[in-house]
Motif scaffolding. Structure first.
Motif, PDB file in Angstrom:
ATOM      1  N   ILE A  95       0.840  -1.260  -0.088  1.00 37.77           N
ATOM      2  CA  ILE A  95       0.048   0.106   0.072  1.00 37.77           C
ATOM      3  C   ILE A  95       0.783   1.143   0.178  1.00 37.77           C
ATOM      4  CG2 ILE A  95      -1.690   1.448   1.235  1.00 37.77           C
ATOM      5  CD1 ILE A  95      -2.701  -1.343   2.305  1.00 37.77           C
ATOM      6  N   GLN A  96       1.880   1.079   0.974  1.00 38.15           N
ATOM      7  CA  GLN A  96       2.936   2.391   0.787  1.00 38.15           C
ATOM      8  C   GLN A  96       3.573   2.692  -0.381  1.00 38.15           C
ATOM      9  OE1 GLN A  96       5.911   2.031   4.142  1.00 38.15           O
ATOM     10  NE2 GLN A  96       4.130   2.051   5.555  1.00 38.15           N
ATOM     11  N   GLU A  97       4.075   1.487  -1.124  1.00 36.78           N
ATOM     12  CA  GLU A  97       4.747   1.643  -2.489  1.00 36.78           C
ATOM     13  C   GLU A  97       3.853   2.170  -3.357  1.00 36.78           C
ATOM     14  OE1 GLU A  97       6.176  -2.173  -3.460  1.00 36.78           O
ATOM     15  OE2 GLU A  97       7.108  -2.334  -1.569  1.00 36.78           O
ATOM     16  N   ALA A  98       2.237   2.137  -3.258  1.00 32.24           N
ATOM     17  CA  ALA A  98       1.524   2.601  -4.363  1.00 32.24           C
ATOM     18  C   ALA A  98       1.580   4.005  -4.494  1.00 32.24           C
ATOM     19  CB  ALA A  98      -0.026   1.904  -4.011  1.00 32.24           C
ATOM     20  N   ARG A  99       1.827   4.759  -3.490  1.00 32.87           N
ATOM     21  CA  ARG A  99       2.180   6.259  -3.634  1.00 32.87           C
ATOM     22  C   ARG A  99       2.836   6.559  -4.726  1.00 32.87           C
ATOM     23  NH1 ARG A  99       3.742   8.863   1.139  1.00 32.87           N
ATOM     24  NH2 ARG A  99       2.704  10.957   0.483  1.00 32.87           N
ATOM     25  N   GLY A 144      -5.094   4.133  -9.001  1.00 35.49           N
ATOM     26  CA  GLY A 144      -6.234   3.691  -8.096  1.00 35.49           C
ATOM     27  C   GLY A 144      -5.915   2.203  -7.429  1.00 35.49           C
ATOM     28  N   LEU A 145      -6.322   1.965  -6.437  1.00 36.50           N
ATOM     29  CA  LEU A 145      -6.270   0.838  -5.615  1.00 36.50           C
ATOM     30  C   LEU A 145      -7.489   0.002  -5.363  1.00 36.50           C
ATOM     31  CD1 LEU A 145      -3.849  -0.772  -3.710  1.00 36.50           C
ATOM     32  CD2 LEU A 145      -4.915   0.182  -1.916  1.00 36.50           C
ATOM     33  N   ILE A 146      -7.491  -1.526  -5.672  1.00 37.22           N
ATOM     34  CA  ILE A 146      -8.774  -2.236  -5.281  1.00 37.22           C
ATOM     35  C   ILE A 146      -7.951  -3.000  -4.148  1.00 37.22           C
ATOM     36  CG2 ILE A 146     -10.165  -4.055  -6.164  1.00 37.22           C
ATOM     37  CD1 ILE A 146      -9.899  -2.478  -9.026  1.00 37.22           C
ATOM     38  N   ILE A 147      -8.875  -3.164  -3.135  1.00 40.70           N
ATOM     39  CA  ILE A 147      -8.149  -4.097  -2.153  1.00 40.70           C
ATOM     40  C   ILE A 147      -9.301  -4.918  -1.425  1.00 40.70           C
ATOM     41  CG2 ILE A 147      -8.400  -2.118  -0.368  1.00 40.70           C
ATOM     42  CD1 ILE A 147      -5.929  -3.456   1.078  1.00 40.70           C
ATOM     43  N   ASN A 148      -9.215  -6.361  -1.489  1.00 41.42           N
ATOM     44  CA  ASN A 148      -9.869  -7.147  -0.683  1.00 41.42           C
ATOM     45  C   ASN A 148      -8.846  -7.948   0.431  1.00 41.42           C
ATOM     46  OD1 ASN A 148     -11.332  -9.136   0.548  1.00 41.42           O
ATOM     47  ND2 ASN A 148     -11.650 -10.425  -1.391  1.00 41.42           N
ATOM     48  N   ALA A 149      -8.785  -7.100   1.539  1.00 44.41           N
ATOM     49  CA  ALA A 149      -7.846  -7.396   2.584  1.00 44.41           C
ATOM     50  C   ALA A 149      -8.322  -8.422   3.393  1.00 44.41           C
ATOM     51  CB  ALA A 149      -7.889  -6.064   3.757  1.00 44.41           C
ATOM     52  N   ARG A 196      -4.887   5.322   4.658  1.00 41.95           N
ATOM     53  CA  ARG A 196      -5.158   6.651   4.782  1.00 41.95           C
ATOM     54  C   ARG A 196      -4.275   7.596   4.352  1.00 41.95           C
ATOM     55  NH1 ARG A 196      -7.948   8.370  10.157  1.00 41.95           N
ATOM     56  NH2 ARG A 196      -6.909  10.045   9.897  1.00 41.95           N
ATOM     57  N   LEU A 197      -2.821   7.076   3.843  1.00 45.88           N
ATOM     58  CA  LEU A 197      -1.824   8.019   3.476  1.00 45.88           C
ATOM     59  C   LEU A 197      -1.993   8.118   2.143  1.00 45.88           C
ATOM     60  CD1 LEU A 197       1.265   6.379   5.536  1.00 45.88           C
ATOM     61  CD2 LEU A 197       0.044   8.724   5.757  1.00 45.88           C
ATOM     62  N   LEU A 198      -2.787   7.233   1.317  1.00 47.03           N
ATOM     63  CA  LEU A 198      -3.032   7.073  -0.198  1.00 47.03           C
ATOM     64  C   LEU A 198      -3.981   8.495  -0.579  1.00 47.03           C
ATOM     65  CD1 LEU A 198      -3.358   3.721  -1.212  1.00 47.03           C
ATOM     66  CD2 LEU A 198      -1.366   4.909  -1.445  1.00 47.03           C
ATOM     67  N   ASP A 199      -3.505   9.215  -1.749  1.00 45.30           N
ATOM     68  CA  ASP A 199      -4.586   9.949  -2.214  1.00 45.30           C
ATOM     69  C   ASP A 199      -5.147   9.707  -3.597  1.00 45.30           C
ATOM     70  OD1 ASP A 199      -2.004  10.375  -3.549  1.00 45.30           O
ATOM     71  OD2 ASP A 199      -1.766  12.461  -2.989  1.00 45.30           O
ATOM     72  N   ILE A 200      -5.222   8.380  -3.758  1.00 46.05           N
ATOM     73  CA  ILE A 200      -6.002   8.012  -4.869  1.00 46.05           C
ATOM     74  C   ILE A 200      -7.082   7.165  -4.610  1.00 46.05           C
ATOM     75  CG2 ILE A 200      -3.674   7.786  -6.363  1.00 46.05           C
ATOM     76  CD1 ILE A 200      -3.624   4.757  -5.472  1.00 46.05           C
ATOM     77  N   PRO A 201      -8.106   6.935  -5.591  1.00 41.94           N
ATOM     78  CA  PRO A 201      -9.438   6.132  -4.821  1.00 41.94           C
ATOM     79  C   PRO A 201      -8.898   4.808  -4.847  1.00 41.94           C
ATOM     80  CG  PRO A 201      -9.289   7.085  -7.489  1.00 41.94           C
ATOM     81  CD  PRO A 201      -8.205   7.496  -6.929  1.00 41.94           C
ATOM     82  N   ILE A 202      -9.744   4.318  -3.669  1.00 43.51           N
ATOM     83  CA  ILE A 202      -9.574   3.136  -3.276  1.00 43.51           C
ATOM     84  C   ILE A 202     -11.070   2.354  -3.129  1.00 43.51           C
ATOM     85  CG2 ILE A 202      -9.189   1.870  -1.053  1.00 43.51           C
ATOM     86  CD1 ILE A 202      -7.497   4.273  -0.067  1.00 43.51           C
TER      87      ILE A 202
END
Ligand code: CA2
Length: 144
Positions: free
Chosen positions: A61-65, A70-75, A90-96
């Motif tokens: 998730i951190q590396e995605a910055r 955009g990020l799609i997540i099934n945690a 919360r640190l990402l500023d792209i749509p999740i």
């Protein structure tokens, strides 16, 4: 070309092998192929990753910055337990987009709370593998 990261959490590597009545008959490979196809149809690129480890999800998730749009997540089970994943998201500023194959809110009470939901632009649950297709389409819509 817009890039989407798709992250799948613990035990989702077992999809299609057990409990098809809950999670559907598709394998993780099928789900990933559906993401690739859907993204291609919208002129986007998708990268799919799966891990059983919470810290690895946090790292990804951190590396995605700055790399993904955009990020799609099934945690998976970490959805209901992980403040660390919540904080990283919360640190990402792209749509999740939060995705679940089943609808956790219609299952056991311990699955009702999600640490991902407060930071997600949308939640797609209970639609099986098709939920990932809808998630790619939702990112496309949010980025257009
Ligand atoms: O419905 C979902 O997508 C879940 O995120 C799946 C998680 C569960 O902990 C969440 O509450 C809802 C579990 C994934 C387990 O995957 C399996 C796959 C095949 C066989 C058994 C488990």
């Amino acid at each position: 070309m817009k890039k989407i990261l798709v992250l799948n959490g613990p035990n989702l590597n077992m999809l299609g092998l057990r409990e098809p009545e809950i999670y559907g008959p598709e394998t993780l490979r099928d789900v990933e192929d559906l993401c690739y196809e859907t993204a291609m149809g919208h002129n986007m690129r998708v990268e799919c990753r799966q891990t059983n480890h919470e810290g690895v999800l946090v790292d990804w998730i951190q590396e995605a910055r700055g790399i993904y749009d955009g990020l799609i997540i099934n945690a998976a089970a970490f959805t209901h337990t992980s403040v660390a994943i919540h904080d990283a998201l919360r640190l990402l500023d792209i749509p999740i987009i939060e995705v679940h194959l089943s609808d956790p809110k219609k299952r056991e009470e311990f699955r009702h709370f999600s640490y991902v939901e407060p930071v997600a632009a949308r939640v797609i649950a209970g639609q099986g593998a098709k939920g990932y297709k809808l998630a790619v389409e939702a990112i496309n819509e949010l980025l257009s």
